[in-house]
Design an enzyme around this catalytic site. Sequence first.
Site, PDB file in Angstrom:
ATOM      1  N   HIS A 100       0.821  -1.207   0.000  1.00  0.00           N
ATOM      2  CA  HIS A 100       0.000   0.000   0.000  1.00  0.00           C
ATOM      3  C   HIS A 100       0.852   1.253   0.000  1.00  0.00           C
ATOM      4  CE1 HIS A 100      -3.796  -2.119   1.626  1.00  0.00           C
ATOM      5  NE2 HIS A 100      -3.866  -1.924   0.334  1.00  0.00           N
ATOM      6  N   CYS A 117      37.086  23.933   4.668  1.00  0.00           N
ATOM      7  CA  CYS A 117      36.576  23.618   3.327  1.00  0.00           C
ATOM      8  C   CYS A 117      36.455  22.121   3.065  1.00  0.00           C
ATOM      9  CB  CYS A 117      37.425  24.290   2.254  1.00  0.00           C
ATOM     10  SG  CYS A 117      39.135  23.735   2.255  1.00  0.00           S
TER      11      CYS A 117
HETATM   12  C1  PEP Z   1      40.625  18.738   1.949  1.00  0.00           C
HETATM   13  O1  PEP Z   1      41.631  18.037   1.911  1.00  0.00           O
HETATM   14  O2  PEP Z   1      39.884  18.818   2.941  1.00  0.00           O
HETATM   15  C2  PEP Z   1      40.207  19.541   0.788  1.00  0.00           C
HETATM   16  C3  PEP Z   1      39.221  20.392   0.866  1.00  0.00           C
HETATM   17  O3  PEP Z   1      40.857  19.361  -0.365  1.00  0.00           O
HETATM   18  P1  PEP Z   1      40.682  18.082  -1.309  1.00  0.00           P
HETATM   19  O4  PEP Z   1      39.437  17.381  -0.922  1.00  0.00           O
HETATM   20  O5  PEP Z   1      40.638  18.622  -2.707  1.00  0.00           O
HETATM   21  O6  PEP Z   1      41.921  17.300  -1.039  1.00  0.00           O
END
Ligand code: PEP
Length: 547
Positions: free
Chosen positions: A204, A501
């Site tokens: 269902h 990052c």
């Molecule tokens: C990292 O190492 O966290 C990064 C952002 O760079 P990459 O993933 O390109 O190695």
Amino acid sequence: MNRLRAETTLTGLPVSKGIALARVCLFNETRHSNLPIYKVDGEGVQKEMARFERAVSVTGERLEGIREDVAIRVGKAEAEIFFAQKTILEDESVNARVKELITERKINAETAVTAALDGFEARILELDNEYIKERATDFGEVKRRLLDVLSNMNPGLQCSDQAHCQKGRDRIIVAQELTPTLTVDLDTAHTIGFVTERGGANSHAAILARALGIPAISNLTDIHSVLSCGTELLLDGYSGEVVVMPSDETVARVRAAHPQELRAPNPVDPVSGFRVLANVNGVADATLAVDLLAEGIGLYRTEFELINAGRMLDEDEQYERYAAVLKVMKDKPVVFRLFDIGGDKPAPFLQMPREDNPYLGWRGARFLLAREDLLAMQARALARAAQHGPVSVLYPMIVDLEQFRRLRSVFEKATGHLPQSNIRHGVMFEVPSACLDADALLAEADFGSIGTNDLIQYLFAVDRNNELVAYDYDPGRAVLWTLIAQVARAAANHGKEMSVCGEIAAEPAYISRLLGAGIRTVSVSPRLIPCARVAAAAHLEHDKRSS
Ligand code: PEP
Ligand code: MG
């Protein structure tokens, strides 16, 4: 069971067509695992009978309400599913069995309901008829509804990570079984997809998912235990593939194959006190980043321009690509990481030697120092592009201050004839030695960015791409956060900007830890910008209320 942390493709049974990309909301089905079990006597028996009768009547009203709602929202035929459940609820033999258990075994209503309905469900599952077997779920549904009333629990989503799950809104719901209740109790207008461990194409719930146009995949045994709330999933309801933590390349491939179905997420306005930048590989990503209101580019992985072209690009070709990104970003900051070649990003066209251990070999900063000619060419292209907007140059895989100084001087020597006022030089903190020496590095660098993808790899000596050891690639360990906080403190002491990052910057579950460690800027894949903002806003709001 270990949680998956790297891109992994699983294949299940497609039960409702469509493509979906969103974060996971795990549906917690253990809510009835701790129900009271007790014996009753005399008046107690009457009390349990009355509790059961009340539960039947409240459940009946709820089912009637759902039935009316589904008839309007989905269709009359689908609404009949809830009529079927109501029939079970009011069935004489079902009721008689529960009451018999209460009076004869002198047990509480919860225990009697569980025993009676589990018994009916088991008998149906023994039948040799697939269609009827699919109906067994309805007994489980009626049982859960009755237990919800008996234990005063609200039916519906009970996520294990309430802080980040948005109560299933704009999420892919992952559950052990896709029950009709779950399908309609949710805010289905905002449910992106369903993934379940059990449940056939004719259940269902699958019928409802199809009627609602929500992609669904079933038969993924144990998926519940290998995912965490907040993990990103890509569902292909045509093939039955579920990609856990899909890479940008995988998403781009699926988006190209289904352009109508996989649209970009809706933008979310910037959050005061928390900057969200974008990780990009080229101008197409930058355009998406602008659409999603990125406050800049925090990591432009320039080596992907070479890897995608399959050859070295000359200075003019590089200049054009860098200038295009700066123009799209219209004076917002753009961080260009110098070519981070080697390790998981080999460039065969550069005649790299074969190495036994490329992750610890000729990569990043070491490669650039060995190929000063390539660094000088990239430096000239970047310095020329700086006429179109501010250029922040990020040096990858820096091990110590000496290495940063040498690379920076190659850059500056190569571009001495060009204006420098629009150019800043920063260090990537992704090798533990650089993090431990952050104070010295940040005294000289203009800014920094912590690359947690590699930092975790080198800190815990665990290959970031090896599934066999993925369980050890664990960002939750305290020592990582001590190091991040130490780098953030060094940046604050020197008045320098610091961002994160790596992938964890986009994990809602880690946003609060990043904030706690003193990080106020992250850089994430463009499509994850809205999500990072929602998580940060929720955390900042929570902090404001509790202070
Ligand atoms: C990292 O190492 O966290 C990064 C952002 O760079 P990459 O993933 O390109 O190695
Ligand atoms: Mg890295």
